[in-house]
Design an enzyme around this catalytic site. Structure first.
Site, PDB file in Angstrom:
ATOM      1  CE  LYS A  13      -2.012  -1.069   3.893  1.00 56.14           C
ATOM      2  NZ  LYS A  13      -1.346  -2.342   4.286  1.00 56.14           N
ATOM      3  NE  ARG A  88      -4.663  -1.556   9.734  1.00 53.40           N
ATOM      4  CZ  ARG A  88      -3.537  -0.926   9.434  1.00 53.40           C
ATOM      5  NH1 ARG A  88      -3.528   0.103   8.617  1.00 53.40           N
ATOM      6  NH2 ARG A  88      -2.396  -1.345   9.933  1.00 53.40           N
ATOM      7  NE  ARG A 127       7.734  -1.957   6.277  1.00 54.33           N
ATOM      8  CZ  ARG A 127       6.419  -1.964   6.453  1.00 54.33           C
ATOM      9  NH1 ARG A 127       5.639  -1.422   5.563  1.00 54.33           N
ATOM     10  NH2 ARG A 127       5.881  -2.511   7.511  1.00 54.33           N
ATOM     11  NE  ARG A 162       6.195   0.038  10.111  1.00 55.84           N
ATOM     12  CZ  ARG A 162       5.051  -0.060   9.454  1.00 55.84           C
ATOM     13  NH1 ARG A 162       4.875   0.607   8.333  1.00 55.84           N
ATOM     14  NH2 ARG A 162       4.078  -0.808   9.913  1.00 55.84           N
ATOM     15  NE  ARG A 173       2.355  -4.792  11.198  1.00 58.15           N
ATOM     16  CZ  ARG A 173       3.467  -4.575  10.495  1.00 58.15           C
ATOM     17  NH1 ARG A 173       4.647  -4.947  10.980  1.00 58.15           N
ATOM     18  NH2 ARG A 173       3.403  -3.986   9.337  1.00 58.15           N
TER      19      ARG A 173
END
Ligand code: AP5
Length: 298
Positions: A13, A88, A127, A162, A173
């Site tokens: 996203k 969400r 990431r 992160r 998650r």
């Protein structure tokens, strides 16, 4: 363009929203980025959100809605936005619907970034985000190179991982996504807003599919400052024909104004009528040809 990018953690996203923003001008509004910014600044809202974020749980609707309401009220979002990571759950989707209805700005589309869950964990652990320019990279699939310079023009980025991109939190998650966010797929399908994009493959390929999926939505209208700047350069970017943008005096001089056009059409019609008349006269038999006809026997 008023769209929502919907998808599991790691579905791309943020990566695709950044590209769409660069191309279309509509700002990326990421609830995750807004929350991380609040945490980094140590605001009261950030302090209240931090524990849920560290655990991979959803932050309370009340806090997230306050951030989104404030962000969508800023001038750059008044003519379009790309919502990334919001809504969400169903309660947030309904609150968004009410918020946009009161502004008279309904959503154009909700795009589901569809990815096989098996690839998500690898994407998330690899990431890295640049702390200076904000770009998203991946040490496995898309490390920085000369084509992705940082703010100083060099490919030297300040890459950070992160805190919630660790195996344990990622697992939570993904569970939270399945339980609370996935029901939004049917919610938006029932409302005719859902478009599904295959979000696997090269980032460029995914972007081409996304562009095709949102292609029919309106491009973001530049906010007033940008419109004034481009008007000063001589183009209003309104998509109107060039002749329509010229001044009336100039159009009159060049014979492209409405009066000149009407006169041209009249004279064209007169010439055509004249030509028709002369063709008809030419066809009529002359006196001589009538006389030279053989006489019928009496
Ligand atoms: P948030 O920041 O929104 O995280 P997320 O939804 O978990 O999504 P991600 O940012 O992890 O993934 P992404 O889809 O943006 O993927 P990306 O493009 O980076 O939320 C974080 C936390 O904040 C939540 O857990 C929650 O606590 C809280 N929160 C946020 N919003 C909330 C809300 N509305 N309500 C309540 N709480 C909220 O890509 C991932 C990696 O994959 C990158 O390395 C990228 O380079 C790579 N990649 C991308 N595309 C490809 C591709 N095609 N091929 C290979 N690799 C790719």
């Amino acid at each position: 363009m008023r769209i929502v990018l919907l998808g599991a953690p790691g579905s791309g996203k943020g990566t695709q929203a950044q590209r769409l923003t660069r191309l279309r001008g509509a700002p990326q509004v990421s609830s995750g980025d807004l929350l991380r910014d609040a945490v980094a600044r140590g605001t009261e809202l950030g302090l209240r959100a931090k524990a849920a974020m560290d655990a991979g749980e959803l932050v309370s609707d009340e806090l997230v809605l306050a951030l989104i309401r404030e962000r969508l009220g800023r001038p750059d979002a008044l003519h379009g936005f790309i919502l990334d990571g919001f809504p969400r759950n169903i309660a947030q989707a309904e609150a968004l619907q009410r918020m946009l209805a009161s502004l008279g700005q309904p959503l154009d589309a909700v795009v589901l970034m569809d990815v096989d869950p098996a690839v998500l964990s690898k994407r998330l652990t690899g990431r890295r985000n640049c702390a200076r320019c904000g770009r998203v990279f991946n040490i496995h699939t898309s490390p920085p190179d000369a084509s992705t310079p940082c703010v100083d023009g060099t490919p030297n980025h300040d890459l950070r991982q992160r805190p919630d991109d660790n195996e344990e939190t990622i697992g939570n998650r993904l569970e939270v996504y399945a339980a609370q966010t996935r029901p939004l797929i049917d919610h938006y399908r029932d409302r005719g807003l859902l478009r599904v994009v295959d979000a696997q493959g090269e980032v460029d390929e995914v972007f081409a599919r996304l562009e095709a999926a949102v292609g029919a939505t309106r491009p973001a209208r530049p906010h007033r400052g940008a419109r004034r700047r481009s008007a000063a350069k001589g183009s209003r970017g309104t998509g109107r024909a060039k002749s329509a943008r010229r001044s009336p005096l100039r159009r009159k001089k060049q014979g492209t104004g409405p009066k000149a056009k009407a006169q041209k059409a009249k004279s064209k019609a007169r010439t055509a009528a004249k030509a028709r008349r002369s063709r008809a006269v030419a066809k009529r038999p002359t006196k001589r040809t009538r006389q030279s006809r053989p006489r019928r026997p009496k």
